[in-house]
Design a protein around this motif. Structure first.
Motif, PDB file in Angstrom:
ATOM      1  N   ASN A 160       2.486 -10.957  -9.060  1.00  0.00           N
ATOM      2  CA  ASN A 160       1.227 -11.699  -9.203  1.00  0.00           C
ATOM      3  C   ASN A 160       0.197 -10.924 -10.031  1.00  0.00           C
ATOM      4  OD1 ASN A 160       0.111  -9.750  -7.495  1.00  0.00           O
ATOM      5  ND2 ASN A 160       0.241 -11.039  -5.673  1.00  0.00           N
ATOM      6  N   GLY A 161       0.539  -9.704 -10.444  1.00  0.00           N
ATOM      7  CA  GLY A 161      -0.329  -8.907 -11.291  1.00  0.00           C
ATOM      8  C   GLY A 161      -1.527  -8.299 -10.606  1.00  0.00           C
ATOM      9  N   ARG A 162      -1.733  -8.599  -9.327  1.00  0.00           N
ATOM     10  CA  ARG A 162      -2.949  -8.135  -8.653  1.00  0.00           C
ATOM     11  C   ARG A 162      -2.875  -6.681  -8.221  1.00  0.00           C
ATOM     12  NH1 ARG A 162      -3.397 -13.610  -4.947  1.00  0.00           N
ATOM     13  NH2 ARG A 162      -3.843 -15.030  -6.698  1.00  0.00           N
ATOM     14  N   SER A 163      -1.722  -6.091  -8.341  1.00  0.00           N
ATOM     15  CA  SER A 163      -1.576  -4.673  -8.022  1.00  0.00           C
ATOM     16  C   SER A 163      -0.443  -4.091  -8.846  1.00  0.00           C
ATOM     17  CB  SER A 163      -1.312  -4.456  -6.531  1.00  0.00           C
ATOM     18  OG  SER A 163      -0.043  -4.982  -6.170  1.00  0.00           O
ATOM     19  N   ILE A 164      -0.446  -2.773  -8.950  1.00  0.00           N
ATOM     20  CA  ILE A 164       0.665  -2.034  -9.539  1.00  0.00           C
ATOM     21  C   ILE A 164       1.423  -1.384  -8.386  1.00  0.00           C
ATOM     22  CG2 ILE A 164       1.309  -0.039 -10.931  1.00  0.00           C
ATOM     23  CD1 ILE A 164      -1.074  -0.642 -12.724  1.00  0.00           C
ATOM     24  N   VAL A 165       2.719  -1.657  -8.326  1.00  0.00           N
ATOM     25  CA  VAL A 165       3.547  -1.100  -7.261  1.00  0.00           C
ATOM     26  C   VAL A 165       4.167   0.198  -7.759  1.00  0.00           C
ATOM     27  CG1 VAL A 165       5.369  -1.560  -5.590  1.00  0.00           C
ATOM     28  CG2 VAL A 165       4.071  -3.470  -6.577  1.00  0.00           C
ATOM     29  N   VAL A 166       4.095   1.253  -6.943  1.00  0.00           N
ATOM     30  CA  VAL A 166       4.678   2.545  -7.283  1.00  0.00           C
ATOM     31  C   VAL A 166       5.771   2.864  -6.278  1.00  0.00           C
ATOM     32  CG1 VAL A 166       4.256   4.991  -7.686  1.00  0.00           C
ATOM     33  CG2 VAL A 166       2.460   3.322  -8.224  1.00  0.00           C
ATOM     34  N   TRP A 167       6.980   3.145  -6.788  1.00  0.00           N
ATOM     35  CA  TRP A 167       8.115   3.502  -5.938  1.00  0.00           C
ATOM     36  C   TRP A 167       8.460   4.982  -6.143  1.00  0.00           C
ATOM     37  CZ3 TRP A 167       8.040  -1.065  -8.719  1.00  0.00           C
ATOM     38  CH2 TRP A 167       8.160  -2.252  -7.990  1.00  0.00           C
ATOM     39  N   THR A 168       9.094   5.574  -5.135  1.00  0.00           N
ATOM     40  CA  THR A 168       9.600   6.936  -5.191  1.00  0.00           C
ATOM     41  C   THR A 168      11.117   6.899  -5.128  1.00  0.00           C
ATOM     42  OG1 THR A 168       7.645   7.817  -4.050  1.00  0.00           O
ATOM     43  CG2 THR A 168       9.619   9.184  -4.046  1.00  0.00           C
ATOM     44  N   LEU A 169      11.782   7.692  -5.979  1.00  0.00           N
ATOM     45  CA  LEU A 169      13.239   7.759  -5.970  1.00  0.00           C
ATOM     46  C   LEU A 169      13.684   8.868  -5.017  1.00  0.00           C
ATOM     47  CD1 LEU A 169      15.898   6.698  -7.162  1.00  0.00           C
ATOM     48  CD2 LEU A 169      15.706   8.473  -8.933  1.00  0.00           C
ATOM     49  N   SER A 210       5.595  13.582  -9.619  1.00  0.00           N
ATOM     50  CA  SER A 210       4.627  14.309  -8.812  1.00  0.00           C
ATOM     51  C   SER A 210       5.394  15.286  -7.941  1.00  0.00           C
ATOM     52  CB  SER A 210       3.799  13.351  -7.947  1.00  0.00           C
ATOM     53  OG  SER A 210       2.915  14.055  -7.112  1.00  0.00           O
ATOM     54  N   SER A 211       5.054  16.583  -8.052  1.00  0.00           N
ATOM     55  CA  SER A 211       5.742  17.638  -7.295  1.00  0.00           C
ATOM     56  C   SER A 211       7.257  17.584  -7.520  1.00  0.00           C
ATOM     57  CB  SER A 211       5.418  17.520  -5.801  1.00  0.00           C
ATOM     58  OG  SER A 211       4.032  17.625  -5.579  1.00  0.00           O
ATOM     59  N   GLY A 212       7.652  17.285  -8.754  1.00  0.00           N
ATOM     60  CA  GLY A 212       9.066  17.248  -9.098  1.00  0.00           C
ATOM     61  C   GLY A 212       9.807  16.015  -8.635  1.00  0.00           C
ATOM     62  N   ILE A 213       9.108  15.026  -8.077  1.00  0.00           N
ATOM     63  CA  ILE A 213       9.731  13.791  -7.583  1.00  0.00           C
ATOM     64  C   ILE A 213       9.495  12.673  -8.585  1.00  0.00           C
ATOM     65  CG2 ILE A 213       9.745  12.085  -5.716  1.00  0.00           C
ATOM     66  CD1 ILE A 213       8.789  14.288  -3.842  1.00  0.00           C
ATOM     67  N   LEU A 214      10.543  11.896  -8.864  1.00  0.00           N
ATOM     68  CA  LEU A 214      10.455  10.797  -9.822  1.00  0.00           C
ATOM     69  C   LEU A 214       9.843   9.565  -9.176  1.00  0.00           C
ATOM     70  CD1 LEU A 214      11.437  10.017 -12.791  1.00  0.00           C
ATOM     71  CD2 LEU A 214      13.283   8.809 -11.622  1.00  0.00           C
ATOM     72  N   HIS A 215       8.944   8.901  -9.931  1.00  0.00           N
ATOM     73  CA  HIS A 215       8.325   7.657  -9.481  1.00  0.00           C
ATOM     74  C   HIS A 215       8.498   6.594 -10.570  1.00  0.00           C
ATOM     75  CE1 HIS A 215       6.304   9.749  -6.140  1.00  0.00           C
ATOM     76  NE2 HIS A 215       6.070  10.712  -7.010  1.00  0.00           N
ATOM     77  N   TYR A 216       8.366   5.352 -10.155  1.00  0.00           N
ATOM     78  CA  TYR A 216       8.453   4.238 -11.091  1.00  0.00           C
ATOM     79  C   TYR A 216       7.362   3.239 -10.737  1.00  0.00           C
ATOM     80  CZ  TYR A 216      10.508   0.640 -14.102  1.00  0.00           C
ATOM     81  OH  TYR A 216      10.724  -0.290 -15.089  1.00  0.00           O
ATOM     82  N   ALA A 217       6.632   2.776 -11.754  1.00  0.00           N
ATOM     83  CA  ALA A 217       5.518   1.851 -11.528  1.00  0.00           C
ATOM     84  C   ALA A 217       5.728   0.574 -12.324  1.00  0.00           C
ATOM     85  CB  ALA A 217       4.196   2.497 -11.913  1.00  0.00           C
ATOM     86  N   MET A 218       5.357  -0.552 -11.715  1.00  0.00           N
ATOM     87  CA  MET A 218       5.514  -1.862 -12.345  1.00  0.00           C
ATOM     88  C   MET A 218       4.444  -2.801 -11.781  1.00  0.00           C
ATOM     89  SD  MET A 218       7.536  -3.883 -14.322  1.00  0.00           S
ATOM     90  CE  MET A 218       9.291  -3.571 -14.305  1.00  0.00           C
ATOM     91  N   PRO A 219       3.850  -3.670 -12.621  1.00  0.00           N
ATOM     92  CA  PRO A 219       2.930  -4.666 -12.060  1.00  0.00           C
ATOM     93  C   PRO A 219       3.630  -5.550 -11.034  1.00  0.00           C
ATOM     94  CG  PRO A 219       2.738  -4.580 -14.455  1.00  0.00           C
ATOM     95  CD  PRO A 219       3.939  -3.758 -14.082  1.00  0.00           C
ATOM     96  N   HIS A 220       2.926  -5.909  -9.968  1.00  0.00           N
ATOM     97  CA  HIS A 220       3.463  -6.873  -9.003  1.00  0.00           C
ATOM     98  C   HIS A 220       3.648  -8.203  -9.697  1.00  0.00           C
ATOM     99  CE1 HIS A 220       3.516  -9.536  -5.444  1.00  0.00           C
ATOM    100  NE2 HIS A 220       3.998  -8.475  -4.821  1.00  0.00           N
TER     101      HIS A 220
END
Length: 392
Positions: free
Chosen positions: A274-283, A262-272
């Motif tokens: 417990n599976g109840r949410s998807i966590v999104v990180w920014t590098l 997003s806007s040239g920034i790398l992100h990474y997503a993985m299920p938590h």
């Protein structure tokens, strides 16, 4: 009656036919070209091609076990599924879909004329029906295993690159990479990089090309390549290792996360866990090559699916009593943060879904016939580089 219709169509001028075809959807245009092949020549005419439908609708490409077609699952309800999107490519019946990057598609193919010790790749543009065969690469074994990645960003360079990781395998087990070949479009040659650590094991096809850098998951870590422009001088790109977020590393044995940008920034997503949410990180790059992950957000799967239980454990099918293998009811297929979309595969309902980040709602796209079906999201399309490479 059929003869009369054919004669009537033949009397139409080319300009009138092109004007009629230009008003069709891409899907209808493809059907017309199949029904009356003489109209296919209009796509190659530089004047007429500008007027004809060229832009394939946004969607997800996939290929089943039979490798007989590479359909595009459209996100537009009116389009549905477009079959044979790469039907103009030579030896189409033998195509194996490998990767897609910024609208270009990478395939591998064999034919009755192809030696068993030759691996041949072709790069295609589904929007314009262009294709380009690459020079052969020769594997070192009779049963080669690859992870092959297409890197292309027209906003940075009109050139594309192919990263072909040769995997070492013994009795079906992947034991790392034996070598890396990189194709340079500008010189139409393969450059071999023997500087990779031999114990690096490429896990799946989780990768992204952004800001002139290629990111590839390698087990618990991310392998980053940069300096691709130096390949013009025969210098392999520089690579370094970046650790995944600690929470993602713990689960990377059981499931693949997903890159996004997003806007040239790398992100990474993985299920938590417990599976109840998807966590999104920014590098984030705190200093030159000093990377750190920052937690960006949690996307609630509890609200989206309307339930709390997503995780179950088993013993991996070995018949033992220990239940240690982590499983989640869904997996992340692809991530488009710029359009606020996450694509999911519901493993239990066997459905391909889209999740809207703004509304928190799920939308069913299609049934998934095979749980391991490989989808690649195509958010846009681009033209192939204009330069015609020489093939030895």
């Amino acid at each position: 009656m059929a003869l009369h219709k054919k004669a009537t169509a033949a009397k139409l001028t080319d300009d009138l036919v092109v004007d009629i075809l230009s008003r069709l959807t891409y899907k209808s245009f493809c059907r017309c070209k199949c029904a009356y092949k003489a109209w296919s020549a209009f796509s190659s005419d530089p004047d007429y091609s500008k007027k004809l439908p060229k832009k394939v609708t946004t969607g997800l490409l996939y290929q089943g076990h039979n490798k007989s077609a590479i359909p595009l699952v459209s996100l537009c309800p009116d389009d549905g599924e477009i079959d044979g999107i790469l039907a103009d490519v030579p030896h189409y019946e033998h195509l194996e879909f490998l990767d897609c990057c910024n609208g270009l598609v990478l395939c591998k193919y064999r034919s009755s004329y192809t030696s068993t010790n030759v691996c041949r790749f072709v790069v295609c543009n589904p929007a314009t029906r262009e294709w380009r065969i690459l020079p052969d690469t020769h594997p070192g074994t009779d049963d080669p295993r690859y992870v092959t990645i297409l890197a292309f960003d027209p906003s940075w360079s009109p050139q594309f690159y192919i990263f072909n990781f040769h995997l070492k395998h013994v009795h079906g087990l992947i034991l790392g990479t034996s070598k890396l070949e990189i194709f340079r479009f500008e010189s139409s040659t393969w450059l071999e990089d023997d500087t990779l650590d031999r114990d690096i094991s490429i896990s799946g096809r989780t990768h992204l090309f952004v800001n002139e850098m290629l990111y590839v998951t390698v087990g618990y870590e991310v392998l980053m390549f940069e300096g691709l422009e130096a390949m013009n001088d025969g210098i392999p790109p520089y690579h370094q290792i970046i650790s995944l977020p600690p929470e993602a590393s713990d689960l990377s044995t059981f499931t693949n996360g997903c890159f996004g940008k997003s806007s040239g920034i790398l992100h990474y997503a993985m299920p938590h866990v417990n599976g109840r949410s998807i966590v999104v990180w920014t590098l984030d790059d705190l200093a030159h090559h000093l990377w750190t992950w920052t937690e960006m957000c949690h996307l609630s799967m509890t609200d989206a699916f309307g339930k709390d239980e997503f995780i179950y454990y088993d013993n991996g099918g070995d018949g033992g009593d220990d239940k240690w293998f982590w499983n989640c009811d869904y997996r992340i297929v692809d991530l488009d943060l710029e359009r606020e979309l996450v694509f999911l595969s519901d493993q239990k309902a066997k459905k391909l879904l889209s999740y809207n980040i703004s509304t928190g709602k799920l939308n069913e796209i299609q049934d998934v016939l095979m749980w391991h079906q490989y989808y690649v999201y195509v958010p846009c399309y681009s033209e192939l580089p204009a330069q015609e490479p020489s093939v030895d």
